[in-house]
Design a protein around this motif. Structure first.
Motif, PDB file in Angstrom:
ATOM      1  N   THR A  18      -3.868  -8.416  -3.211  1.00 62.04           N
ATOM      2  CA  THR A  18      -3.067  -7.719  -3.022  1.00 62.04           C
ATOM      3  C   THR A  18      -2.112  -6.772  -1.090  1.00 62.04           C
ATOM      4  OG1 THR A  18      -3.307  -6.662  -5.317  1.00 62.04           O
ATOM      5  CG2 THR A  18      -1.420  -5.326  -3.965  1.00 62.04           C
ATOM      6  N   ARG A  22     -10.640  -7.856   0.920  1.00 63.22           N
ATOM      7  CA  ARG A  22     -11.589  -6.058   0.977  1.00 63.22           C
ATOM      8  C   ARG A  22     -12.737  -6.597   0.065  1.00 63.22           C
ATOM      9  NH1 ARG A  22      -6.923  -1.499  -0.445  1.00 63.22           N
ATOM     10  NH2 ARG A  22      -5.434  -2.472   1.350  1.00 63.22           N
ATOM     11  N   SER A 113      -8.170   0.796   3.350  1.00 60.50           N
ATOM     12  CA  SER A 113      -7.096   1.497   3.283  1.00 60.50           C
ATOM     13  C   SER A 113      -7.521   3.325   2.168  1.00 60.50           C
ATOM     14  CB  SER A 113      -6.262   1.164   1.839  1.00 60.50           C
ATOM     15  OG  SER A 113      -5.158   2.405   1.723  1.00 60.50           O
ATOM     16  N   HIS A 114      -6.941   3.735   1.028  1.00 60.88           N
ATOM     17  CA  HIS A 114      -7.761   3.946  -0.059  1.00 60.88           C
ATOM     18  C   HIS A 114      -8.697   3.869  -0.906  1.00 60.88           C
ATOM     19  CE1 HIS A 114      -5.859   0.970  -2.177  1.00 60.88           C
ATOM     20  NE2 HIS A 114      -6.526   1.938  -3.562  1.00 60.88           N
ATOM     21  N   ASP A 278      -3.145   8.653   3.027  1.00 58.57           N
ATOM     22  CA  ASP A 278      -4.421   8.040   2.771  1.00 58.57           C
ATOM     23  C   ASP A 278      -5.452   7.440   4.091  1.00 58.57           C
ATOM     24  OD1 ASP A 278      -2.912   5.933   3.742  1.00 58.57           O
ATOM     25  OD2 ASP A 278      -3.712   4.611   2.193  1.00 58.57           O
ATOM     26  N   ASP A 282      -0.932   4.647   5.726  1.00 60.12           N
ATOM     27  CA  ASP A 282       0.293   3.973   5.456  1.00 60.12           C
ATOM     28  C   ASP A 282       0.989   4.934   3.964  1.00 60.12           C
ATOM     29  OD1 ASP A 282      -1.641   3.185   3.210  1.00 60.12           O
ATOM     30  OD2 ASP A 282      -1.042   0.502   3.365  1.00 60.12           O
ATOM     31  N   ARG A 283      -0.290   5.927   3.201  1.00 57.87           N
ATOM     32  CA  ARG A 283      -0.068   6.381   1.785  1.00 57.87           C
ATOM     33  C   ARG A 283       0.890   7.657   2.051  1.00 57.87           C
ATOM     34  NH1 ARG A 283      -3.044   4.200  -2.913  1.00 57.87           N
ATOM     35  NH2 ARG A 283      -2.999   2.232  -2.529  1.00 57.87           N
ATOM     36  N   GLU A 364       6.830   2.053  -3.278  1.00 59.03           N
ATOM     37  CA  GLU A 364       5.569   1.642  -3.892  1.00 59.03           C
ATOM     38  C   GLU A 364       5.221   3.345  -5.292  1.00 59.03           C
ATOM     39  OE1 GLU A 364       3.302  -1.972  -4.192  1.00 59.03           O
ATOM     40  OE2 GLU A 364       3.254  -0.949  -2.182  1.00 59.03           O
ATOM     41  N   SER A 366       2.207   3.805  -6.325  1.00 59.48           N
ATOM     42  CA  SER A 366       1.016   4.075  -5.353  1.00 59.48           C
ATOM     43  C   SER A 366       1.121   5.057  -3.917  1.00 59.48           C
ATOM     44  CB  SER A 366       0.920   3.061  -5.706  1.00 59.48           C
ATOM     45  OG  SER A 366       1.326   1.896  -4.442  1.00 59.48           O
ATOM     46  N   LYS A 377       4.102  -0.044   4.455  1.00 59.62           N
ATOM     47  CA  LYS A 377       4.735   1.753   4.386  1.00 59.62           C
ATOM     48  C   LYS A 377       4.088   2.957   5.422  1.00 59.62           C
ATOM     49  CE  LYS A 377       0.892   1.511   1.080  1.00 59.62           C
ATOM     50  NZ  LYS A 377       0.050  -0.077   0.361  1.00 59.62           N
ATOM     51  N   ARG A 485      -0.874  -4.088 -15.225  1.00 54.42           N
ATOM     52  CA  ARG A 485      -1.186  -4.782 -14.460  1.00 54.42           C
ATOM     53  C   ARG A 485      -3.083  -4.802 -14.167  1.00 54.42           C
ATOM     54  NH1 ARG A 485      -1.038  -3.275  -9.474  1.00 54.42           N
ATOM     55  NH2 ARG A 485      -1.471  -5.402  -8.044  1.00 54.42           N
ATOM     56  N   SER A 487      -5.947  -3.982 -11.438  1.00 52.81           N
ATOM     57  CA  SER A 487      -5.391  -3.989  -9.603  1.00 52.81           C
ATOM     58  C   SER A 487      -5.982  -5.401  -8.625  1.00 52.81           C
ATOM     59  CB  SER A 487      -6.712  -3.065  -8.949  1.00 52.81           C
ATOM     60  OG  SER A 487      -6.860  -2.678  -8.458  1.00 52.81           O
ATOM     61  N   GLY A 488      -5.192  -5.604  -7.822  1.00 48.65           N
ATOM     62  CA  GLY A 488      -5.536  -6.549  -6.527  1.00 48.65           C
ATOM     63  C   GLY A 488      -6.365  -5.398  -5.469  1.00 48.65           C
ATOM     64  N   THR A 489      -7.158  -4.850  -5.079  1.00 52.12           N
ATOM     65  CA  THR A 489      -7.912  -4.074  -4.123  1.00 52.12           C
ATOM     66  C   THR A 489      -9.163  -3.587  -4.387  1.00 52.12           C
ATOM     67  OG1 THR A 489      -7.283  -1.778  -4.463  1.00 52.12           O
ATOM     68  CG2 THR A 489      -5.163  -2.975  -3.321  1.00 52.12           C
ATOM     69  N   ARG A 497      -4.242  -0.739 -14.595  1.00 51.81           N
ATOM     70  CA  ARG A 497      -3.466  -0.114 -14.125  1.00 51.81           C
ATOM     71  C   ARG A 497      -2.564  -0.206 -15.024  1.00 51.81           C
ATOM     72  NH1 ARG A 497      -5.098   1.316  -9.083  1.00 51.81           N
ATOM     73  NH2 ARG A 497      -5.346   0.054  -7.897  1.00 51.81           N
TER      74      ARG A 497
HETATM   75  C1  VG1 Z   1      -2.775  -0.866  -4.929  1.00 56.77           C
HETATM   76  C2  VG1 Z   1      -1.575   0.266  -5.175  1.00 56.77           C
HETATM   77  C3  VG1 Z   1      -0.159  -0.606  -4.303  1.00 56.77           C
HETATM   78  C4  VG1 Z   1      -0.695  -1.631  -2.329  1.00 56.77           C
HETATM   79  C5  VG1 Z   1      -2.549  -1.857  -2.615  1.00 56.77           C
HETATM   80  C6  VG1 Z   1      -2.520  -1.708  -0.911  1.00 56.77           C
HETATM   81  O1  VG1 Z   1      -2.760  -2.438  -5.291  1.00 56.77           O
HETATM   82  O2  VG1 Z   1      -1.443  -0.389  -6.816  1.00 56.77           O
HETATM   83  O3  VG1 Z   1       1.043  -0.772  -4.619  1.00 56.77           O
HETATM   84  O4  VG1 Z   1       0.571  -1.803  -2.114  1.00 56.77           O
HETATM   85  O5  VG1 Z   1      -2.443  -0.610  -3.600  1.00 56.77           O
HETATM   86  O6  VG1 Z   1      -1.949  -0.215  -0.648  1.00 56.77           O
HETATM   87  P1  VG1 Z   1      -3.698  -3.002  -6.607  1.00 56.77           P
HETATM   88  O7  VG1 Z   1      -3.557  -4.071  -6.415  1.00 56.77           O
HETATM   89  O8  VG1 Z   1      -4.950  -1.934  -6.286  1.00 56.77           O
HETATM   90  O9  VG1 Z   1      -2.766  -2.280  -8.102  1.00 56.77           O
HETATM   91  V1  VG1 Z   1      -3.080   0.566   0.546  1.00 56.77           V
HETATM   92  O10 VG1 Z   1      -2.837   2.348   0.806  1.00 56.77           O
HETATM   93  O11 VG1 Z   1      -4.930  -0.300   0.095  1.00 56.77           O
HETATM   94  O12 VG1 Z   1      -2.558  -0.531   1.775  1.00 56.77           O
END
Ligand code: VG1
Ligand code: CO
Length: 544
Positions: A18, A22, A113-114, A278, A282-283, A364, A366, A377, A485, A487-489, A497
């Motif tokens: 996403t 990572r 990120s988070h 975060d 960006d969050r 989003e 999230s 973001k 869905r 997650s892709g992170t 999710r």
């Molecule tokens: C998550 C969130 C998505 C966001 C992404 C990156 O992805 O759901 O809305 O854009 O993290 O955010 P996923 O594929 O795990 O649902 V961050 O703050 O990691 O740059």
């Protein structure tokens, strides 16, 4: 300086998700792993040779070493100029702004990120294009294709450079500018928001806030902007010193992980406003006194109030939200007579719409909101937007949001995350849902009638590119929705999710507790996906 050509073997698992690639820190530390991915960026983005690269990260463990590796490889690949944040630091939105402001050929952002950091935590890398935005799928797929065939990479035989002093250095034929990571960003914020007015709000002594930087990158940004420029009391920013493992915490600004700042919004000494960001900045999470603003509502309130804010007073072109985000902003767009786009999850899908000026604000569920000022973001931007709005409207956060509901209706919202489940079980669950889709329309589930059921596919209205398989969505005739869905992170197993939304137009019923309102939909959603039998989980890991 001597350029070294190092023989390597391709890895098969370097497809960005996403938001970039990572993996566990230990994966990135394995010989050639980071180097292969970075060389694949230089190989596919050929204009970087002779061009300018922006570089920085969220300061997590391995950030420093990775920055040095990337700089040496940039020099060996002929990058003419590198702009890097002091200490190797740049928040994601600041990096996006710098890429745009200095007319560069793109940037490399180091962040997971988070996700937690530290030697046992996660690390990440992504490439942003010259518009400042995360690379779209065409670009990430090209980089991925290159990682599959790479046989060598180039680097310089040189020592580490000094990243801690603001200065311009040279490395071979490459100019390296070590810059203040905050200055350009702060200047941009000053253009968008009425700093004088916010300063007066703090000066009044009647308004107090806290911002939780969660030991992550926004500490230096928030201290400079909130405490030094806007006059918020010293100590307003908590956990403001970035640490390599985020103080051992999970730098995700939600009610669970940011409980420290949440606690400061209730009780006798409660502050009027609080927020958190975060790992990479960006969050955002927005809180009032005893009040939580869902990210979906925050976007809708921003859209409805943009005319109050200096940088948006000329009106907004349109809005966009990711598919699982609640439809609250759709109602605002309708009232304003502007377009509202529904995109797949991930900020990269907003880039074309922003570049084409089809939208001004986007968000989003999230905890992500942003605008056309950058192409990521932006956590602190959202906080400043709210502060500016509070200064103008002279109402509490709760009053502003409740008034919004009375006017537009309320979209109750909740998300259930099942983290670290077995990958095969997760794929089986999604396949099971997919198989049920044809029978769902017009079916009635516990009193809810299905209006539509599909697997979301998106056609980019600007370049026509198609992204399929972006999540299962089931819409009911009363406006409520269930979305599933994967997650892709994540970096371990799979994360499922489940996103739930219910619309309430009746003013008398808008102040109920979210959990109670959502319960019937939770039951339908968990039954339909057979979550317990397929994953062994009775309860989600996190509810937001
Ligand atoms: C998550 C969130 C998505 C966001 C992404 C990156 O992805 O759901 O809305 O854009 O993290 O955010 P996923 O594929 O795990 O649902 V961050 O703050 O990691 O740059
Ligand atoms: Co982030």
């Amino acid at each position: 300086m001597e350029i070294l050509t190092i023989a390597t073997q391709a890895f098969s698992d370097q497809r960005p998700g996403t938001s970039g690639l990572r993996k566990k820190v230990s994966v990135f530390q394995a010989p050639h792993y980071l180097e292969n991915f970075v060389q694949s960026i230089y190989d596919t983005r050929t204009d970087l040779a002779g061009g300018t690269l922006v570089l920085g990260g969220d300061g997590r463990y391995y950030n420093r070493q990775a920055v040095q590796i990337i700089i040496r490889m940039a020099a060996a690949n002929g990058v003419a100029r590198i702009i890097v944040g002091q200490g190797g630091l740049l928040s994601t939105p600041a990096a996006s702004g710098i890429i745009r402001k200095h007319g560069t050929n793109g940037g490399i952002i180091l962040s997971a990120s988070h996700n937690p950091g530290g030697p046992d935590g996660d690390f990440g890398i992504k490439f942003n294009t010259p518009n400042g935005g995360p690379a779209p799928e065409g670009v990430t797929e090209a980089i991925f294709a290159r990682t599959r065939e790479i046989t060598e990479y180039r680097t310089l035989a040189s020592k580490d450079i000094d990243l801690d002093t603001i200065a311009t250095l040279s490395l071979g034929n490459t100019r390296v500018e070590v810059i203040d990571p905050v200055a350009d960003y702060a200047a941009l914020m000053e253009q968008l928001f009425d700093f004088k007015r916010i300063h007066r709000l703090f000066d009044s002594g009647l308004f107090r806030m806290h911002f939780d930087a969660m030991h992550a990158i926004t500490g230096p940004y928030a201290r400079r902007i909130l405490e030094e420029m806007l006059g918020a009391e010293p100590g307003t920013v908590i956990n403001g010193i970035p640490s390599e493992d985020f103080g051992g915490g999970h730098p995700d600004p939600n009610l669970v992980h940011a409980h420290e700042v949440v606690a400061l919004t209730s009780g006798r000494n409660a502050v009027d406003f609080a927020a958190a960001s975060d790992g990479d900045g960006d969050r955002n999470m927005i809180l009032g006194r005893d009040f939580f603003v869902t990210p979906s509502d925050s976007l809708a309130v921003m859209a409805a109030n943009a005319h109050h804010i200096k940088g948006y007073s000329g009106g907004i072109n349109g809005v966009a939200r990711s598919m699982p985000t609640s439809q609250a902003v759709d109602r605002v767009a309708e009232a304003l007579g502007i377009d509202c786009f529904e995109t797949p999850t991930g900020w990269k899908f907003f880039g074309n719409l922003l570049d084409a000026k089809r939208i001004t604000l986007c968000g989003e569920e999230s905890f992500g909101t942003g605008s056309d000022h950058v192409r990521e973001k932006d956590g602190l931007w959202a906080v400043l937007f709210w502060l500016n709005l509070l200064a103008v409207r002279k109402q509490s956060v709760k009053e502003i949001v409740q008034e919004h509901w009375r006017r537009f209706g309320r979209n109750f919202y909740t998300r259930y995350d099942y983290e670290g489940i077995d990958t095969e079980a997760a794929n089986g669950l999604m396949a099971h849902l997919q198989a049920r889709l044809p029978d769902l329309p017009e079916a009635t589930l516990d009193g809810y009638t299905v209006d539509y059921a599909d697997n979301f596919a998106y056609t980019d209205p600007v370049d026509g590119s198609v992204s399929k398989n972006q999540g299962i969505r089931i819409g009911f005739t009363d406006g409520s929705r269930i979305v599933y869905r994967l997650s892709g992170t994540g970096t371990a197993g799979a994360t499922l999710r489940v996103y739930l939304e219910a619309f309430e137009p009746d003013r008398e019923k808008q102040d109920q507790e979210t959990a109670a309102v959502m319960q019937p939909l939770v039951e339908i959603a968990t039954d339909m996906a057979e979550i317990e039998t397929r994953t062994g989980r009775k309860q989600p890991t996190v509810i937001t």
